[in-house]
Scaffold this active site. Sequence first.
Site, PDB file in Angstrom:
ATOM      1  N   GLU A 265       0.863  -1.185   0.000  1.00 51.83           N
ATOM      2  CA  GLU A 265       0.000   0.000   0.000  1.00 51.83           C
ATOM      3  C   GLU A 265       0.900   1.235   0.000  1.00 51.83           C
ATOM      4  OE1 GLU A 265      -3.547  -0.125   2.763  1.00 51.83           O
ATOM      5  OE2 GLU A 265      -2.359  -1.785   3.553  1.00 51.83           O
ATOM      6  N   ARG A 480       4.974 -13.756   9.367  1.00 49.40           N
ATOM      7  CA  ARG A 480       5.576 -12.418   9.340  1.00 49.40           C
ATOM      8  C   ARG A 480       6.938 -12.428  10.020  1.00 49.40           C
ATOM      9  NH1 ARG A 480       1.537  -7.543  10.766  1.00 49.40           N
ATOM     10  NH2 ARG A 480       3.563  -6.564  10.745  1.00 49.40           N
ATOM     11  N   LYS A 490       2.656   1.869  10.721  1.00 51.87           N
ATOM     12  CA  LYS A 490       2.715   3.202  10.109  1.00 51.87           C
ATOM     13  C   LYS A 490       2.155   4.255  11.061  1.00 51.87           C
ATOM     14  CE  LYS A 490       2.035   0.987   5.654  1.00 51.87           C
ATOM     15  NZ  LYS A 490       1.045   0.536   4.696  1.00 51.87           N
TER      16      LYS A 490
END
Length: 769
Positions: A265, A480, A490
Site C-alpha cells: 500500500e 511475518r 505506520k
Amino acid sequence: ALGLFTGIGLSEAKARETLRNGALSALLRRAVLQARSALGPALDKATGTLLYNTAARLKDPKHLGFLVGYIARREILTDLQLSAALEYVRSHPLEPLDVADFERACGVGVCITPEQIEEAVEAVVSKHRAELLAERYHFNMGLLMGEARNRLRWADGKTIKNEVDLQVLHLLGPKTEADLEKKPKAAKARLAPAEKQKVAVVENGDMGTETQSLLEQLRGEALKFHKPGENYKSEGYVVTPNTMALLKQHLEITGGQVRTRFPPEPNGILHIGHAKAINFNFGYAKANGGVCFLRYDDTNPEKEEEKYFTAIREMVEWLGYQPYAVTHASDYFDQLYTWALELIRRGQAYVCHQKVEEIKGHNPPPSPWRDRPVEESLLLFEDMRKGKFGEGEATLRMKLVMEDGKMDPVAYRVKFTPHHRTGDKWCIYPTYDYTHCLCDSIEHITHSLCTKEFQARRSSYFWLCNALDVYCPVQWEYGRLNLLYTVVSKRKIIRLVETGAVRDWDDPRLFTLTALRRRGFPPEAINNFCARVGVTVAQVTMEPHLLEACAREVLNEQAPRAMAVLEPLKVTITNFPAPKALEVLVPNFPADESRGFHKVPFHQTIYIEETDFREEADKGYKRLAPGQPVGLRHAGYVITVQNVIKDVSGRVIELEVTCTKSDVAEKPKAFIHWVSVPLACEVRLYERLFLHKNPEDPSEVPGGFLSDLNPDSLRVVHNALVDSSVRSARPFDKFQFERLGYFSVDPDSEEGKMVFNRTVTLKEDPGKA
C-alpha cells in the site's frame, strides 16, 4: 467402531487415535463397510492397510467409493499402486474420470512375471558387475533394487529383493569375514576456519557468504508449492466446471511461467518485515525462472502520497530486484467496476445501507438489504458511482461468509477524495477483499504469497474469482518477520515523527528500509538476514543483534578502512623526523593488501582518542601513559610521552611526545589509531530507540510505547576528526573506522562538514540486553 478398526489390522492404540479424528474415522468406517460388503467380514491386514491409507491420504472424499472398489476387487494391491491412484484423482478433479486412463496410470491389470523380474535384475547386476566384484557386500544393494524397480514399476518389491539377493550370492558367493566387517567411514574434508562460513552461493544475483541462500531455500523442499497450471492440487482450492478450461487458457498466456507480485500500500515507508516479503516474492519467482510484478494497492486515495510510491520502488531496487512490471490496482478500476456490475447481476452482491459501526466486529447483525432485488442494487450502485450517496451511506457487499465467520465483506465504498492517478473520475473505490484476487487474476499470478493474517481472506479470494468465472490463482500464507525493540506500524511511526522522538521515516533508529539504508546497512546484509530467518509458516520475532551480525559480515568485506578520532587529544611530536608532513600508505583492507592503499598525511601534530591516554597506567592497561610507549598504526613509529600539558582546571589538553622508528624501538604493548591534518566531521552514535523488547505490549510497558523511549538512543559528536582519505565520499558510502565500528556518510553532509552515522560497532556489545 473400535472393533471395526482393529478388525482390519490396526493396533488398539492406533484405532483409538483414529477415532479421535472425526473426519478420518468417518471416511475409514465408510471404506471398511464398503470393502466388507464385497469381500466378507474378514479383511486381511494388507487390504486393511490400503483402506486406512486411502482414508488418511485422500484429499477429496467424493472419490472414496471409487478407490475402495478397486481395492475390494483386488485391482489395487500395493501401496505403490495406491499412491499412483491418489495422485491421479488429485490431478483430475473433474468428473467423470477416464477409467481406462486411470487404470493405465495405476498399473491395474499389469502382471509382472518371475521371468521379467529375473531379466531386469540380471541387467542391473551386469551393469554394476565390476563395482560389485571390487566392493563385494559393501556395495550399496539398495541401488540395484531401485534400478530394477524403475525397469518394472509395478513389480512386487519383496520379489525383486529376493531376486537381487539370489543373483548377488551367485556372483560373489557367501559372505567372508572381511565382508562382515563394517565399512570404514570416509573422512570428511575439513574446511579451514576462515572458509567455514564462506561457501560461495548466489544470493540475489551476487556472491554471498551464506551456506544456504534464500534462493536455494526457495528452490528446495521447504515449499511444497503447486506447479503453474496445477492450482487444483493445492489444498482448499475450489474447483468449478470452468476451472480446467480457465487454467488451460492461463497456461497459454503465461507459458507455464511462475508469476508472483509484491503488493504494497503506498501510504507509508517499507520496513524490515517488508524485506522478507520482497525477498520471498521476488526471490521465489527468480529461483524458479519466473517474474514478479510490483503492484501498488492504491485503493485508499486519502492516505496515499507520491513520495511513498517513489520510496517503495527505490527500496525494491535497492535490495537488488527489478520488477517485471510496475502496475497499480487503479490500472484496473474500469474492469473491476464492470465485474462488480456482473457480480450484482449474478445475485452475488447487493447495495447495503448499514453504517460502518454496525458491520464492525465478528458478529454484526445480518443486513436487512441482503435480499434486495438485483435491478434495485444495479440502480443504487450506479447512484453510488454518480455521487448521489454520501460517505458511509451506502456500500456494495458480497454475499459470502469468510473463514473467520465474517459475513458479506464490503466490495465498494464511497469516498469523495481525488485519486493521484485517476483524479475525480471515481467517487467509489474498491476494497482489498474485492480488488486483490481480481488484480492477481488479471495479471495471471500463479502464487499469491501473503502473511498469515490474510489467511481468513482465502475463502473470499477463491469465492470471488469463481463467482465471476475468471482465472483463480492460489493464495499461500507465510509467517511475518518482526523485530524486538522497535515498532513498525505506520500509525505509530507517524506518532514518533509528530512528537519529535525521531526526525522522519528514515531516522536511523527506526527499522524502516529507508532508515536502515541511511544508517548504513548494506542491502546484502538485509537479504542475508531474511535468508537466515528462512521461509517459515510461523511468525518469527528476531533480536536486532542478528541483523547487526549480518551487517558486520558484509561490511567487513565491503567497507574500506579509515582512521577517525571521536574525542580528540592533541599530540605534538617534538622530534618529528621531517620538516614537513610525510605520506603514509594505509591498506584499504589490511587482511588483503591486493585491494589497494590510500595515503594519509603524517605531521608533527596528530590527534588520538582521549581514552587512549592515562596519566597513570593501571594493571592491564596497554595504551599510552608516561613511561609506557605505544605504536601508531600504519605509521611505523612508536611514541613516548615527555610532557603532559593541562588547562587551568587540570584537564589534559595536549601531550608532547618523542617518536622512534618501530624497527629500532622496543615492541610496544599496543598500537593506537590517530589522525593528522584531519577533516572535522559530525558523528552520530545510535542505540536502541526503546528500552524494552516489546514496547507495544501493555504488560511490559503499561504507559504505551511513547513512554518507553530510550533517552540515550542518539549521541551526537560534533567535533570528531577523520583522516582526509574520505574527503571525496558521497552519501551512503561506508567505512570501517579502525577500532570504532562501521560508519556511513549521511545525506546531511555538506561541503566542509561531513556527517557519519555509526551503523554497528565492530563487535556485539555483550552488555546489551
